[in-house]
Design an enzyme around this catalytic site. Structure first.
Site, short mmCIF file in Angstrom:
data_model
loop_
_atom_site.label_atom_id
_atom_site.label_comp_id
_atom_site.label_asym_id
_atom_site.label_seq_id
_atom_site.Cartn_x
_atom_site.Cartn_y
_atom_site.Cartn_z
CE LYS A 107 -0.22 0.26 4.88
NZ LYS A 107 -0.30 1.40 5.74
CB THR A 108 4.00 2.28 1.71
OG1 THR A 108 3.47 1.86 2.96
CG2 THR A 108 4.74 3.59 1.91
CG ASP B 235 -0.86 4.95 5.31
OD1 ASP B 235 -1.43 3.97 4.80
OD2 ASP B 235 0.24 4.89 5.88
CD GLU B 236 -2.00 1.84 8.80
OE1 GLU B 236 -3.02 1.13 8.83
OE2 GLU B 236 -0.85 1.38 8.89
CD GLN C 33 -3.27 -5.04 8.51
OE1 GLN C 33 -2.27 -4.91 9.21
NE2 GLN C 33 -3.24 -4.90 7.20
NE ARG D 93 1.64 -7.73 10.93
CZ ARG D 93 1.35 -6.96 9.89
NH1 ARG D 93 2.24 -6.13 9.44
NH2 ARG D 93 0.19 -7.05 9.27
#
Length: 669
Positions: free
Chosen positions: A30-31, A213-214, A244, A597
């Site tokens: 995503k970044t 973002d987020e 998330q 993770r």
DNA sequence: GCAGATTGGATTTTT
DNA sequence: TCCAATCTGC
């Protein structure tokens, strides 16, 4: 240019016809999408970088995004982008629009501990959990944009009624200090944008495209800002992952994802489901688990990196055995695969769980780092220096005044401050202004007033110099003037004083560098440091080859080759409070975050018994283990717990292996 | 009766 | 680790 991206990623970068929501699964890049889109807007669509704003939740994320975007752009363009946290954007707006907000441009920013101290003063509450409840209740109201009056009428019980009374007084206090708290940095700009059309248009012209973002972590205030700035044009890309969302307890509202659809019927939704981080088996288990949650959008992560090792589950006798076993497994796996310690992470629900693990790792001589911990700017010595700077910038900042005037001690004690406070209260002015009034001569004995005024003169001289002189020199003069180093060595053991003084030196260096690089004055710097956290400190932690210990919350956004998820028991994960409060879904997402993770291997564990008090109790394995489906390899049920002899044998085996490896490695390196 | 020591228990965290 | 409640020695 976009040939190295997958189809949905490319689509997300190029889509500009209206509001866009990118549902970006864990590890789906995503970044990358955000930074590429920024570059695309500038290079292909002719956007001025100054008109693009990217908003993140942490300074770390902002910094990373800034670096990656700058890398893609040519020349100074990267520097001109507005990449910041919600809070930093809020500060920028408040500094320029201070007048409209009824604040002086040099207002102070109070951090959580300052704010808590004020709530404690008002409520006379000192007990930690109750104080925290008050603070979080008030913060909740502020984030929901509920003023004190409305809060009072909404109060459901005794505690909320008290909180509402404290809230009202708290807001008055902050305004008197010309100070804002972290919530205000979002809330006041949101109010300004909503109520002042001209101001809104100005900011809409300034920020023409937004990337958030987020997005699943936004609270309603933050969403208001997005909505207002984006306006009816809906020129924004929101990137998030509802699976998330693990911060509902601090005001984040996943409903904002649904709201986006209702507020923007033409909202385009793009899903990023290809994961570039983990092996398929790990993703399958994560998918199976999260499918149990009520969902707004369906999403299934997949990977073409191969199926991967089975997910291991082991059952330990108790917490000590669990920790010991994790340490042992890490050690043998590491020596077998010749990897690095930093490829391993142990994740857990609560900070206290780290303790046993630490002990076990130390016993095996395995290096480790615990993520999180106290931030640089929370340290007492840094807050001491900051109090002086805050006071220099804003004479109305009473908490800063009190901290500065009493640190180091200069013969001004509680009695003098109380008398000064009474006088200032009568006159409705700040402490700093009060002591220079003629009336103060009657309210206070000369014995107290003389040192106070000396202190005041000292601050005034600094204030005068701060407008023109370089930060470094001024800070050094300040520290010398108050004899801070000497005071530290009087207060603490030499070793302790040394560390603290080094921290102060580091702070001065950092401020000095900033001043020289960006040509900022001390005043300007003071007004931004309240928001900056770790500096570059985080780097040395990552460079050491050490096993990473982290809470599940703090692990979000990170990745490790080998992950150990410990304490998977009912009552821990899911946590007791969440089970009782019906918040299982958020706990499940927390588990999901933990699982995703892992890149290559995932090891789960829980205890059979856990000691509580004198006796030990049976524990029940977490429901999430079975919810992960068949990808988890159940331990062999041979019944017999490993004996002391078994363990001794394993230790011996491990030692032999270490010795062998050491023998081979040593001559060469 | 109180200060200092010991023990026991713990949501999660950023700005 | 950190904090608060309980215990011990004066």
């Amino acid at each position: 240019m976009l040939s190295d991206m997958n189809a949905p990623q490319r689509e997300a970068v190029k889509y500009l016809d209206g509001p866009l929501l990118v549902l970006a699964g864990a590890g789906s890049g995503k970044t990358r999408v955000i930074t590429r889109k920024i570059a695309y807007l500038v290079q292909e669509c002719g956007f001025d970088p100054r008109n693009i704003a990217a908003i993140t939740f942490t300074n770390k994320a902002a910094k990373e995004m800034q670096e990656r975007a700058s890398h893609l752009l040519e020349g100074r363009a990267g520097k001109q982008l507005n990449i910041s946290t919600f809070h930093a954007l809020g500060v920028k707006m408040l500094r320029t629009e201070a007048k409209a907000a009824g604040l002086k441009p040099a207002f102070s920013i109070l951090d959580s501990s300052d704010a808590t101290a004020i709530v404690s003063d008002i409520s006379k509450e000192t007990e930690k959990s109750r104080l925290r409840a008050l603070v979080s209740r008030i913060s909740g109201w502020k984030n929901a944009m509920l003023p004190p009056s409305a809060a009072a009428s909404h109060a459901a019980d005794e505690m909320e009624a008290l909180a509402a009374r404290v809230y009202e007084e708290y807001e008055r206090t902050l305004r008197a200090y010309q100070a804002v708290d972290f919530d205000d940095l979002i809330g006041i700009p949101a109010r300004l944008l909503a109520s002042d059309e001209e101001l809104l248009e100005r900011w809409q012209r300034r920020l023409r495209y937004l990337l958030i973002d987020e997005y699943q972590d936004t609270n309603s205030c933050q969403y208001q800002i997005v909505k207002l700035l984006a306006g009816h044009r809906g020129a924004f890309t929101a990137v998030g992952d509802d699976d998330q969302a693990i911060y509902a307890w601090r005001g984040a509202d996943v409903e904002n994802l649904r709201n986006l659809q209702t507020d923007y019927p033409k909202l385009k939704v793009i899903k990023l489901e290809q994961n570039y981080r983990s092996m398929q088996r790990i993703l399958s288990a994560a998918n199976t688990l999260i499918a149990r949650n009520e969902k707004l959008f369906d999403k299934k992560l997949w990977s073409d990196m191969g199926r991967g090792d089975p997910i291991t589950l082991f059952i330990a006798r108790d917490a000590d055995h669990e920790a010991e076993s994790v340490a042992m497994r890490i050690a043998s796996h590491k020596f077998e695969h010749r990897g690095k310690f930093s490829d391993y992470a142990v994740l857990y629900r609560g900070n206290h769980q780290a303790r046993v693990i630490e002990t076990a790792l130390r016993e095996q001589k395995i290096p480790y780092v615990i993520s999180g911990g106290q931030s640089f700017f929370d340290r007492a010595e840094i807050k001491d220096v900051m109090a002086y700077l805050r006071l220099v910038a804003n004479g109305d900042d009473d908490p800063a005044f009190i901290r500065a005037v009493t640190t180091p001690k200069r013969g001004i004690g509680g009695m003098s401050l109380e008398a000064l406070g009474r006088y200032a209260g009568e006159r409705h002015i700040g402490l700093f202004a009060a002591m220079f009034e003629t009336g103060a001569e009657h309210a206070l004995p000369a014995r107290a007033l003389t040192p106070l005024r000396e202190f005041g003169d000292f601050i005034n001289r600094l204030e005068w110099r701060a407008r023109t002189e370089a930060p470094r020199l001024l800070l050094e003069d300040l520290l010398r003037g108050i004899g801070y180093e000497t005071w530290l060595f009087e207060q603490f053991e030499p070793k302790e004083a040394e560390t603290r003084w080094n921290n102060v030196r580091e702070f001065v260096d950092w401020m000095g560098r900033k001043g020289e690089e960006d040509g900022k004055t001390l005043m300007e710097l003071t007004q931004t440091v309240a928001l900056i956290t770790m500096l570059d400190k985080r780097d040395d932690g990552e460079e050491r080859d050490a096993v990473q210990l982290s809470t599940l919350h703090a692990s979000k956004g990170l990745e490790y080759k080998h992950v150990y998820l410990i304490g998977l028991e009912e009552g821990i994960l899911p946590h007791r409070e969440s089970i009782d409060g019906g918040k299982i879904e958020e706990e499940r997402r927390l588990m999901y975050v933990g699982i995703t993770r892992a890149q290559r291997t995932l090891t789960l564990s829980h205890c059979e018994r856990r000691k509580s008090g004198r006796e030990s109790r049976d524990c029940e394995p977490s429901r999430f283990i079975s919810e992960m489906g068949e990808d988890v390899q159940r331990p062999k049920k041979d019944g017999a717990a490993p004996t002391a002899e078994d363990r001794a044998a394993r230790v011996a085996q491990l030692e032999a292996m270490k010795a062998r490896l050491a023998g081979k490695v040593l001559p060469g390196s």
